[in-house]
Structures are given as C-alpha cells and as structure tokens.
Design a protein around this motif. Sequence first.
Motif, PDB file in Angstrom:
ATOM      1  N   PRO A   6       0.826  -1.217   0.000  1.00 65.56           N
ATOM      2  CA  PRO A   6       0.000   0.000   0.000  1.00 65.56           C
ATOM      3  C   PRO A   6       0.852   1.255   0.000  1.00 65.56           C
ATOM      4  CG  PRO A   6      -0.041  -1.033   2.171  1.00 65.56           C
ATOM      5  CD  PRO A   6       0.780  -1.919   1.299  1.00 65.56           C
ATOM      6  N   SER A   7       0.230   2.388  -0.298  1.00 64.91           N
ATOM      7  CA  SER A   7       0.976   3.650  -0.372  1.00 64.91           C
ATOM      8  C   SER A   7       1.187   4.257   1.021  1.00 64.91           C
ATOM      9  CB  SER A   7       0.222   4.643  -1.262  1.00 64.91           C
ATOM     10  OG  SER A   7      -1.072   4.840  -0.740  1.00 64.91           O
ATOM     11  N   TYR A   8       0.576   3.664   2.049  1.00 64.77           N
ATOM     12  CA  TYR A   8       0.718   4.188   3.416  1.00 64.77           C
ATOM     13  C   TYR A   8       1.548   3.216   4.252  1.00 64.77           C
ATOM     14  CZ  TYR A   8      -3.340   1.092   3.445  1.00 64.77           C
ATOM     15  OH  TYR A   8      -4.181   0.030   3.239  1.00 64.77           O
ATOM     16  N   ASP A   9       1.854   3.637   5.479  1.00 66.27           N
ATOM     17  CA  ASP A   9       2.732   2.847   6.353  1.00 66.27           C
ATOM     18  C   ASP A   9       1.914   1.756   7.057  1.00 66.27           C
ATOM     19  OD1 ASP A   9       4.443   1.851   8.216  1.00 66.27           O
ATOM     20  OD2 ASP A   9       5.112   3.799   8.979  1.00 66.27           O
ATOM     21  N   LEU A  10       1.862   0.594   6.438  1.00 65.83           N
ATOM     22  CA  LEU A  10       1.050  -0.519   6.938  1.00 65.83           C
ATOM     23  C   LEU A  10       1.428  -0.896   8.365  1.00 65.83           C
ATOM     24  CD1 LEU A  10      -1.054  -2.532   5.573  1.00 65.83           C
ATOM     25  CD2 LEU A  10       0.852  -4.079   5.374  1.00 65.83           C
ATOM     26  N   GLU A  11       2.738  -0.994   8.607  1.00 67.19           N
ATOM     27  CA  GLU A  11       3.201  -1.450   9.931  1.00 67.19           C
ATOM     28  C   GLU A  11       2.757  -0.494  11.028  1.00 67.19           C
ATOM     29  OE1 GLU A  11       4.163  -4.321  10.752  1.00 67.19           O
ATOM     30  OE2 GLU A  11       4.144  -4.937   8.658  1.00 67.19           O
ATOM     31  N   ARG A  12       2.749   0.795  10.718  1.00 64.38           N
ATOM     32  CA  ARG A  12       2.341   1.783  11.717  1.00 64.38           C
ATOM     33  C   ARG A  12       0.893   1.538  12.155  1.00 64.38           C
ATOM     34  NH1 ARG A  12       0.677   7.743  10.227  1.00 64.38           N
ATOM     35  NH2 ARG A  12      -0.535   8.039  12.097  1.00 64.38           N
ATOM     36  N   TYR A  13       0.043   1.243  11.189  1.00 67.60           N
ATOM     37  CA  TYR A  13      -1.367   1.004  11.538  1.00 67.60           C
ATOM     38  C   TYR A  13      -1.551  -0.371  12.177  1.00 67.60           C
ATOM     39  CZ  TYR A  13      -2.419   5.390   9.316  1.00 67.60           C
ATOM     40  OH  TYR A  13      -2.451   6.730   9.025  1.00 67.60           O
ATOM     41  N   ARG A  14      -0.775  -1.352  11.739  1.00 66.54           N
ATOM     42  CA  ARG A  14      -0.879  -2.682  12.379  1.00 66.54           C
ATOM     43  C   ARG A  14      -0.503  -2.596  13.850  1.00 66.54           C
ATOM     44  NH1 ARG A  14      -1.565  -7.168   9.069  1.00 66.54           N
ATOM     45  NH2 ARG A  14      -0.481  -8.593  10.454  1.00 66.54           N
ATOM     46  N   ALA A  15       0.453  -1.723  14.170  1.00 67.20           N
ATOM     47  CA  ALA A  15       0.887  -1.589  15.569  1.00 67.20           C
ATOM     48  C   ALA A  15      -0.238  -1.034  16.456  1.00 67.20           C
ATOM     49  CB  ALA A  15       2.106  -0.677  15.642  1.00 67.20           C
ATOM     50  N   GLU A  16      -1.237  -0.423  15.821  1.00 66.99           N
ATOM     51  CA  GLU A  16      -2.366   0.135  16.590  1.00 66.99           C
ATOM     52  C   GLU A  16      -3.471  -0.888  16.836  1.00 66.99           C
ATOM     53  OE1 GLU A  16      -4.102   3.971  15.858  1.00 66.99           O
ATOM     54  OE2 GLU A  16      -2.443   4.526  14.543  1.00 66.99           O
ATOM     55  N   ALA A 281     -13.346   8.241  16.400  1.00 63.64           N
ATOM     56  CA  ALA A 281     -11.955   7.768  16.350  1.00 63.64           C
ATOM     57  C   ALA A 281     -11.752   6.779  15.203  1.00 63.64           C
ATOM     58  CB  ALA A 281     -11.579   7.139  17.685  1.00 63.64           C
ATOM     59  N   GLY A 282     -12.716   5.860  15.044  1.00 58.20           N
ATOM     60  CA  GLY A 282     -12.586   4.834  14.001  1.00 58.20           C
ATOM     61  C   GLY A 282     -12.620   5.441  12.604  1.00 58.20           C
ATOM     62  N   ILE A 283     -13.613   6.299  12.369  1.00 59.36           N
ATOM     63  CA  ILE A 283     -13.714   6.931  11.039  1.00 59.36           C
ATOM     64  C   ILE A 283     -12.494   7.827  10.824  1.00 59.36           C
ATOM     65  CG2 ILE A 283     -15.123   8.383   9.517  1.00 59.36           C
ATOM     66  CD1 ILE A 283     -17.549   7.667  11.314  1.00 59.36           C
ATOM     67  N   GLY A 284     -12.011   8.405  11.925  1.00 55.48           N
ATOM     68  CA  GLY A 284     -10.821   9.262  11.827  1.00 55.48           C
ATOM     69  C   GLY A 284      -9.612   8.507  11.270  1.00 55.48           C
ATOM     70  N   ILE A 285      -9.472   7.250  11.685  1.00 55.14           N
ATOM     71  CA  ILE A 285      -8.354   6.445  11.162  1.00 55.14           C
ATOM     72  C   ILE A 285      -8.515   6.278   9.646  1.00 55.14           C
ATOM     73  CG2 ILE A 285      -7.255   4.156  11.183  1.00 55.14           C
ATOM     74  CD1 ILE A 285      -8.192   3.925  14.149  1.00 55.14           C
ATOM     75  N   ARG A 358     -17.089 -15.973   4.447  1.00 56.77           N
ATOM     76  CA  ARG A 358     -16.642 -14.679   3.916  1.00 56.77           C
ATOM     77  C   ARG A 358     -15.266 -14.343   4.492  1.00 56.77           C
ATOM     78  NH1 ARG A 358     -21.512 -10.654   5.210  1.00 56.77           N
ATOM     79  NH2 ARG A 358     -21.068 -11.386   7.308  1.00 56.77           N
ATOM     80  N   LEU A 359     -14.333 -14.061   3.599  1.00 53.99           N
ATOM     81  CA  LEU A 359     -12.984 -13.648   4.007  1.00 53.99           C
ATOM     82  C   LEU A 359     -12.842 -12.180   3.614  1.00 53.99           C
ATOM     83  CD1 LEU A 359     -10.935 -16.749   2.741  1.00 53.99           C
ATOM     84  CD2 LEU A 359     -12.116 -16.433   4.937  1.00 53.99           C
ATOM     85  N   ALA A 360     -12.777 -11.321   4.629  1.00 57.58           N
ATOM     86  CA  ALA A 360     -12.776  -9.883   4.346  1.00 57.58           C
ATOM     87  C   ALA A 360     -11.608  -9.194   5.032  1.00 57.58           C
ATOM     88  CB  ALA A 360     -14.106  -9.271   4.789  1.00 57.58           C
ATOM     89  N   PRO A 361     -10.468  -9.078   4.327  1.00 65.15           N
ATOM     90  CA  PRO A 361      -9.338  -8.327   4.879  1.00 65.15           C
ATOM     91  C   PRO A 361      -9.656  -6.828   4.857  1.00 65.15           C
ATOM     92  CG  PRO A 361      -8.859  -9.047   2.637  1.00 65.15           C
ATOM     93  CD  PRO A 361     -10.217  -9.583   2.982  1.00 65.15           C
ATOM     94  N   HIS A 362      -8.747  -6.027   5.387  1.00 64.14           N
ATOM     95  CA  HIS A 362      -8.985  -4.581   5.369  1.00 64.14           C
ATOM     96  C   HIS A 362      -7.649  -3.870   5.098  1.00 64.14           C
ATOM     97  CE1 HIS A 362     -11.038  -0.916   5.761  1.00 64.14           C
ATOM     98  NE2 HIS A 362     -11.411  -0.931   7.031  1.00 64.14           N
ATOM     99  N   PHE A 363      -7.637  -2.556   5.283  1.00 64.05           N
ATOM    100  CA  PHE A 363      -6.470  -1.759   4.875  1.00 64.05           C
ATOM    101  C   PHE A 363      -5.193  -2.187   5.570  1.00 64.05           C
ATOM    102  CE2 PHE A 363      -5.407   1.062   8.419  1.00 64.05           C
ATOM    103  CZ  PHE A 363      -6.506   0.864   9.264  1.00 64.05           C
ATOM    104  N   TYR A 364      -5.297  -2.801   6.744  1.00 68.34           N
ATOM    105  CA  TYR A 364      -4.122  -3.174   7.538  1.00 68.34           C
ATOM    106  C   TYR A 364      -3.668  -4.613   7.247  1.00 68.34           C
ATOM    107  CZ  TYR A 364      -7.778  -5.508  10.119  1.00 68.34           C
ATOM    108  OH  TYR A 364      -8.836  -6.308  10.418  1.00 68.34           O
ATOM    109  N   SER A 365      -4.403  -5.350   6.412  1.00 69.55           N
ATOM    110  CA  SER A 365      -4.110  -6.765   6.170  1.00 69.55           C
ATOM    111  C   SER A 365      -2.939  -6.924   5.198  1.00 69.55           C
ATOM    112  CB  SER A 365      -5.343  -7.469   5.599  1.00 69.55           C
ATOM    113  OG  SER A 365      -6.456  -7.294   6.439  1.00 69.55           O
ATOM    114  N   THR A 366      -2.357  -8.134   5.231  1.00 65.34           N
ATOM    115  CA  THR A 366      -1.204  -8.415   4.353  1.00 65.34           C
ATOM    116  C   THR A 366      -1.518  -9.632   3.468  1.00 65.34           C
ATOM    117  OG1 THR A 366      -0.246  -9.926   5.963  1.00 65.34           O
ATOM    118  CG2 THR A 366       0.402  -7.603   6.146  1.00 65.34           C
TER     119      THR A 366
END
Length: 382
Positions: A6-16, A281-285, A358-366
């Motif tokens: 992804p174009s963003y820092d995946l690890e940073r969001y996974r750490a949250e 907070a959630g929508i903010g992320i 249903r298998l539904a990953p999201h923005f933080y998935s790998t």
Amino acid sequence: MTIVRPSYDLERYRAEIPMLRSAIPMNNCSHSPQTTRTRAAADAYLDSWNERGMDWDGWIGDVEAARAEFARLIHASPDEIAIASSVSEAMSVIASAVEFGGERRTIVASEGEFPTVGHVWLAQEPRGAAVQWVPVRDAKIEVDDYAAAIDERTRIVSATHGYFLNGYRQDLGALASLAHGSGALLVVDAYQTLGTCDVDVKALDVDVLAGGVLKYLMGVPGIAFLYVRRELIDQLEPTVTGWFGRANPFAFDATHLDWAATARRFDTGTPPIVNAAIARAGIGIINEVGPTCIAPWIEALSKHCIDGGRARGLTLHGTDDVTRKTPNTAFLCNDSHAVETALRKRGILASARGPVIRLAPHFYSTFDDVDRTLDALVEVLA
Ligand SMILES: Cc1ncc(COP(=O)(O)O)c(C=O)c1O
C-alpha cells in the motif's frame, strides 16, 4: 495494475491493532478489530463519566465531531448528516417521511438488500407503498434489471452499495441516473463499502445514504449515520422523531412540533454518546489513511485471495472483477458456521453467512494474512 504494497505505512497502523499479535481478523465485513485509538475514545468517555459525573457539553461536542468526521468521509456537509442507533432506524426515519399515495408509490429494491432494509420497505406497504424486487442473478445485481423495474410510478430506488453476501459492488452513478431520470429518489445502504473505497455522495448524485461503523469503519454497534442531500431536507418531515429533531431540542416544549433546518431533523432521542466517541476515532483512522489509498490495496488483497483460493481448489461465490467488489471474498462451503468455528480455533476470524464463508481483509491486512487464512480454510474443509 496490481500493487505489491500500500501507499501508506502498513506497519504503523498494524501496531495500533493489539489483536494482530494473536489472531488474523478476516471478518471485517462483520466487525473490524479494536484499535488503540478507539479504545482510548471509549476510555475517555468512561473517565469523564466517572470524574465529572456528567459533561453534556463535552459529550454533545463528541457527537458533533463524529457527525463531521462522517461527513468528511462521504464528501458531504455536517448539516446533511443525521445520527441514528442503527441503519434500521435511519431507514425507518426516512421511510416515514416519504409519501406513497397516488401514482408514485413503488419502491424498487434488490433482493440483495440487507434484510433490514427490505423489511423497512415492506413495512411501508400499509401506508400505500408497493415493493418491487430486482433479482440477484448469477450472484450479481444488474443495472439493467433495475432499469427494467423503474418507471414513472417509482418513488424510491433502494440499492445496497456492497452486497453483504459476496461483496458485489453496485454502480451507484448509473443507478442515480436511472432513478432521477424517472423522478425517483436513490436511497443507498453503504454499510459494506464505507471505509473500503471513496464514496463521494455529491459526485455519485446520491439522495440518501445510510451506514454504520462496526464493519470497515473500525467502530462499534449502536450508532449509524444518515446522509440526506441538502435540497431534500426541508421537504421531508418524518413521523419517526424525537426531541433531538427539533429546531431547539432544549426548548422543552412538548406542545409544538418544529423541525431543525438541517439533517438533524432526522435525529430522534438522546444520541449514543459513547458510540459516537468511538465512531469518531474509528472513522478518523480511515479518513487519515484515505479511502482512495485504501481502495487499491483492497483490490490487490482481493485478487490475491481469489487467485489463491482458486489455486487451492475453492469455489468463489460472486464476481472475480476486483474493481466491482468490496474486500469480502466469499467461498462456497457446506456448513459455513462450523467452518467459522474451526478457523477461530486456529486464530483466524472469518464470517459465515448462509452458503459461504466470507474472508474480508482490510487496509491493515497483508498477503501473508490472506495466504495463512486460505491454507487454514483448505485444512478445515478437508
Ligand atoms: C449492508 C448492511 N446493511 C445493514 C446492516 C445492519 O444494519 P443495522 O444497523 O440496522 O443492524 C448490515 C449488517 O449488519 C449490513 O451488512
């Protein structure tokens, strides 16, 4: 073109997301995981309740901030957003404001609506409405079938943006043209797409849109948002209402019914404050990462999941066009509930729904999350 990261820092969001240390959440079509930010929002409410006893000014401020965060997500103004406790409530409020008398009384809805939306429309039949169903064919909902059903008698065109069963995503722009071409309103349930792609209500020319936050918006149950296009607001007076829908909720006058000039007229009672704080907070992320950056990563994860599932002998339910689906990739299986339970024992959260898992990953998935899930699924099915 498929991307590899992804174009963003995946690890940073996974750490949250603390849960990622012990599990693989692939159930985002059902409930996304807790984050440190959403937990902090819940804690802040509990602390203020405990320390201050009550803080209505601060709490209503949180609710308004959530309204504004949702507005930003869908490119609307906070004045066009109402707050409800569920999509069912939001849709009921809108339905109660629409008249179905005379020639214009049909509601054209797809069989792929989440049941609650179909139920709200059917409940309008004693008020004069007639529901006309657009079929789900070959696991898809076709614009041509909507076109065949819409005519000069249509009052509302109802569309689920993402089909809850297999993630099929409808073309809202095309549906808006059809609805408006025959003088009807387009009412959208976007629960399964918000947070996964850019949903611009202005560009899409949507009239009404509802969605909750516990799926891809990283939130909790007990709150939903309702967008109503500015030009429509003062034409609609719901019969499902309450004191927060008034011009001044704090006038405390039971004998007069007036209407807030904004979409706040569709609010009902005391707002769901703790849920709103978490939702903000959630929508903010999601707003921070950016739906336009999330969408290509989700397409890449979907492609990886579909290709990987097929290579392992699984049978896809729904489209393999990743530009026309949500993150939910559905595979057929005999006892989906048993499959969900067996995957959970292996630390993988999936979501059973009727004939599919249903298998539904999201923005933080790998990709690794997807591979490990598919390997476990094959093992469980064997
Ligand atoms: C597309 C869709 N709409 C609506 C709902 C539920 O709405 P409510 O907030 O009324 O429970 C869901 C799932 O729970 C859903 O997937």
